[in-house]
Design an enzyme around this catalytic site. Structure first.
Site, PDB file in Angstrom:
ATOM      1  N   MET A 105      16.281 -89.647  27.106  1.00 24.66           N
ATOM      2  CA  MET A 105      15.518 -88.664  27.846  1.00 24.66           C
ATOM      3  C   MET A 105      14.907 -89.331  29.065  1.00 24.66           C
ATOM      4  SD  MET A 105      12.148 -86.581  26.940  1.00 24.66           S
ATOM      5  CE  MET A 105      11.090 -87.225  28.207  1.00 24.66           C
ATOM      6  N   ARG A 338      11.793-101.282  39.813  1.00 24.69           N
ATOM      7  CA  ARG A 338      12.518-102.081  38.806  1.00 24.69           C
ATOM      8  C   ARG A 338      13.579-102.895  39.537  1.00 24.69           C
ATOM      9  NH1 ARG A 338      15.703 -96.995  36.074  1.00 24.69           N
ATOM     10  NH2 ARG A 338      16.677 -96.279  37.956  1.00 24.69           N
TER      11      ARG A 338
END
Ligand code: PEP
Ligand code: MG
Length: 877
Positions: A105, A338
């Site tokens: 998800m 990231r």
């Protein structure tokens, strides 16, 4: 006793807490501490996720109350309140494992909206349209992602309203249109769930957090984990963050950006954004995003601030960053950073450039490239003459480089199915989603009609090293008819097309592909890897051609030459068969005399190709009946050819039949029954070595390897034959030639009695293919049929024939190493099973003290890098 802490405010974490907070959570905490504008929030830890599973998929009360506590702090800090009509706090909920994982998800936005707060938001922002647009998005996401109601049901409503209102884009819809949509969306929810859409924000939140935990174990996530060696017990964290809105008008927007180009590695900020939009619009590829450079004109201050923070983030993390940002009415926020996924080419360039820029050391650079990614560099390009004459039928975005040619399929299932039947396939989709992952993995290339360079297809394909052309608006896909149309031509399922992932070109025909050249950044980077590593890398090669190929890829020797592969050659098989059906030793020797010169030539070829590098040649291994036909007709033909009676041959074939040939008359057992085979092979190996040594002056030390040993006496029996024949030839030749006799450790008993075996064996090569099958007790040829059930039922996470089972088979390897060294401290140790080219297994081989790994030629660079990474992580030097 103090309760365990499951929930961390962003201000309580940092980048080192990745295992606990997930990558996203740890980075949000780090950015918060660095003073970068990050919306307030908290992270529910990965331990909360594991606890959820431990407790039988129930969320623990303690976790719930810690969430509520963190929520109160967030309310204080933001001066907003959850569920409050005047000043509602709205949040996003996102999953975030230790490594980013498509398949789970992803995101829920605008959580906290209900029939009341939507009015509050409308008043507060003085923008009713915005408030209802946010609400309808939330209902759709919550219903789809949390409750599993089909997205299409909502999209159909949206499309219908747009059609009625004559709206081209979502942004053309008015507030009252959106109110109508909200009403209909709630109706869908009621119909599907049998209860009204939840109005209590806390209920929405806990449901969403639970959905994230659940998604850790959905089938797509499990497949992704298996493809990427991610353990199932890591769990995912959940990030709850206060919303900022990119869809509040022309001074708001949202985007994603990389600090360097993720396709090429070029040092230039690379990104896309949309004005007046929310994050999902960029990723879903519904509207075409603008290049980041345009932001300079749209919102210059935000642009400057963005550029400076992006640069700081890269310097801070010492790696290329992939960032998500939102601008809310002129104020910039970072929602995520990231280390960015990148192509293999980009990974090498970024690593080498960063060392040259003085940002990182060579050792750090070595860790920045995924070994498996190197595969992509070794994959084919188009044949230059064919491509010159090929016609480009469409052009899309060059999302992931490489060349691909295959038959068109329109669903992931079909792509996978036809791939399994041996076809080369190209997956053609409107856009891809995580459930397509297996089809994408099976495809040579991926073509999508929608989506930008940061769409799902682009990101996943780059990670896999699969060629991808995305956002190819030229093609019109008709999913129902399974066709696509471009400039009046229709392409059907099964038609050939070719893709160039480096240019974005699509060709309506098959184009031959050729092997790539390796140079430049690759050479520099791999030279660093070679300097660092202590584990040698050899190759499994059966022909001079393969051996030469492997040397080009950096192989330092042959770790396994399977002699039986030479026996299958068309001009040898008659002599091999003659040997097999021989009734007497004399007949057998006659046939072996015919085979001797051929084997000698094979070995001469390999010795020459390897130019004095070590070569391990293994004696004949498979059960002999593999060389004989089984079909009556074929037996008849063969009988004629060999001038023997049909019935007689049929009886011979029948007598060779074994119930379980893999555990039958094979390996050293053949040499025990028929020592003359071992004699012939010894002669071929030694004579070839003498010949090449004489002519080329290479310092050859043949390594003769006896397979399938389980008992010291059988090794001694075969070794005695080798030594007698070899010494006789060497003595006669008048040349000095050293040679080694060793064995494979591929039967559990050999590992267990390795101290005994080492009395005779001068080297061990761990045959982890057989060792795995015999340790698990299932056949390597049949396990594929049921391993799927084992993954589904979470008994195994990965295929033990690909990734070494360290706790079982690995224990035997370790025992073999230790016992072998006890007897013979300088025993030379290697591995030649398929695991020799698997990065995690290579790391294991390094840690148990093997001298080398041996793998197929194409995996040699992968193993070299994996070995260097193992040394950096766990130095032996
Ligand atoms: C092995 O068993 O690991 C091995 C290398 O031998 P083969 O695959 O030929 O049985
Ligand atoms: Mg074997």
């Amino acid at each position: 006793m103090e309760n365990k802490k499951y929930v961390y405010l962003f201000s309580e974490g940092n980048a080192t807490m990745r295992n606990l907070l997930g990558g996203k959570g740890a980075n949000l905490a780090e950015m918060t501490n660095l003073g970068i504008p990050v919306p307030q929030g908290f992270t529910v830890s990965t331990e909360a996720c594991t606890k959820y599973y431990e407790d039988g998929k129930v969320i623990n009360e303690d976790i719930v109350s810690q969430v509520y506590r963190a929520l109160s702090t967030m309310e204080e800090k933001t001066n907003k309140k959850f569920g409050n009509v005047e000043n509602p706090l709205l949040v996003s909920v996102r999953s975030g494992a230790r490594v980013s994982m498509p398949g789970m998800m992803d995101t829920i936005l605008n959580l906290g909206l209900n029939d009341n707060t939507v009015e509050g938001l409308s008043k507060l922002t003085n923008n009713e349209r915005f408030a209802y647009d946010s609400y309808r998005r939330f209902i759709q996401m919550f219903s789809d992602v949390v409750m599993g109601i089909e997205k299409r049901k909502f999209e159909d409503v949206l499309d219908k309203v747009k059609e009625v209102k004559g709206a081209k884009f979502d942004t053309d819809l008015s507030a009252s249109d959106l109110k109508e949509i909200v009403k209909q969306f709630k109706g869908i929810y009621m119909k599907e769930m049998g209860k009204p859409f939840p109005q209590e924000p806390k209920e929405q939140l806990i449901e969403s957090i639970t959905a994230v935990f659940r998604s850790w174990d959905n089938p797509r996530a499990i497949v992704y984990r298996r493809l990427n060696d991610i353990p199932g017990d890591w769990g995912t964290a959940v990030n709850v963050q206060s919303m900022v809105f990119g869809n509040m008008g022309e001074t708001s927007g949202t985007g994603v950006a990389f600090t360097r180009n993720p396709a090429t590695g070029e040092k230039l900020i690379f990104g896309e954004y949309l004005i007046n939009a929310q994050g999902e619009d960029v990723v879903a590829g519904i509207r075409t995003p603008q290049p980041i450079a345009k932001l300079k004109g749209d919102l210059p201050e935000c642009y400057e601030q963005f550029m400076s923070i992006a640069q700081n983030l890269e310097n801070h993390y010492k790696d290329m960053q992939d960032m998500e940002f939102t601008i809310e009415q002129g104020k910039l926020y970072f929602l995520q950073t990231r280390n960015g996924k990148r192509t293999a080419q980009a990974a090498l360039k970024v690593a080498v450039d960063m060392v040259n820029e003085g940002l990182i050391t060579k050792k750090e650079a070595i860790l920045k490239v995924e070994p498996k990614q190197l595969d992509a560099l070794l994959h084919p390009n188009f044949d230059q003459t064919e491509i010159k004459n090929a016609k480009v039928i469409a052009k899309g975005l060059p999302a992931s480089p490489g060349a691909a040619c295959g038959k068109v399929y329109f669903t992931a299932e079909e792509a996978k199915e036809h791939h399994e039947q041996g076809e080369k396939v190209v997956l053609v989709r409107l856009e891809t989603s995580p459930e397509d992952i297996e089809g994408m993995a099976a495809a040579e290339g991926i073509l999508t009609a929608r989506g930008g360079m940061t769409s799902h297809a682009a990101v996943v394909a780059r990670g896999m090293g699969t060629c991808c052309v995305a956002g190819c608006g030229d093609i019109r896909i008709n999913e129902k008819n399974e066709t696509f149309e471009v400039s009046g031509n229709v392409y059907h399922k099964g038609d050939y097309i070719s893709l160039d992932g480096s240019t974005g070109n699509v060709y309506g025909q098959a184009i031959k592909t050729v092997e790539p050249e390796i140079s430049g950044y690759f050479g520099t980077f791999m030279a660093w890897a070679d300097d660092i590593r202590t584990l040698k890398v050899r190759t499994n090669a059966d022909t001079p051609r393969d051996a030469m190929h492997a040397v080009k890829f950096g192989a330092e020797g042959v770790g396994l030459c399977r002699t039986e592969h030479m026996f299958f050659d068309e001009d040898r098989i008659p002599a091999v068969r003659e040997m097999i059906i021989s009734k007497t030793e004399e007949q057998r020797r006659k046939a072996l005399v015919k085979l001797l010169p051929m084997q000698r030539e094979d070995f001469i070829g390999i010795y020459e190709a390897m130019e004095g590098k070590p070569v391990t040649i293994r004696f004949l291994d498979p059960p002999l009946h593999e060389f004989l036909p089984t079909d009556e007709e074929d037996i008849k033909d063969l009988a004629k050819e060999m001038e023997v009676g049909f019935e007689e041959l049929k009886a011979t074939v029948a007598s060779l039949h074994e119930v379980n040939p893999m555990m039958g008359h094979r390996g050293c057992r053949l040499a025990v029954s028929y020592p003359e085979i071992a004699e012939m092979q010894t002669r071929a190996i030694i004579e070839a070595a003498i010949d090449v040594k004489k002519r080329k002056n290479y310092d050859i030390v043949p390594e003769i390897m006896i397979p399938l040993i389980g008992e010291i006496k059988e090794l001694k029996f075969v070794k005695d034959i080798v030594v007698r024949v070899a010494n006789e030839i060497i003595d006669k030749s008048g040349i000095k030639l050293k040679y080694l006799v060793g064995t494979m450790i591929e039967i559990p008993r050999a590992a267990i009695t390795a101290d005994e075996i080492a009395k005779e064996a001068e080297f061990f090569s761990f045959g982890t293919n057989d060792l795995t099958q015999l340790t698990f007790g299932f056949s390597r040829d049949d396990a594929g049929k049921f391993l799927g059930d084992y993954y589904d039922k979470k008994i195994y996470e990965s295929d033990p024939f690909q990734r070494l089972d360290q706790s079982g088979v690995g224990k035997l390897v370790k025992m073999g190493v230790e016992l072998g060294k006890q007897t013979r401290p300088d025993i030379h140790l290697g591995i030649c099973g398929e695991h020799g080219g698997d990065p995690s297994s290579v790391e294991f081989c390094h840690s148990v003290g093997l001298d080398y790994v041996s793998c197929s030629p194409f995996r040699v660079p992968v193993a070299r890098l994996a070995a260097a990474q193992a040394e950096v992580k766990n130095p032996r030097k």
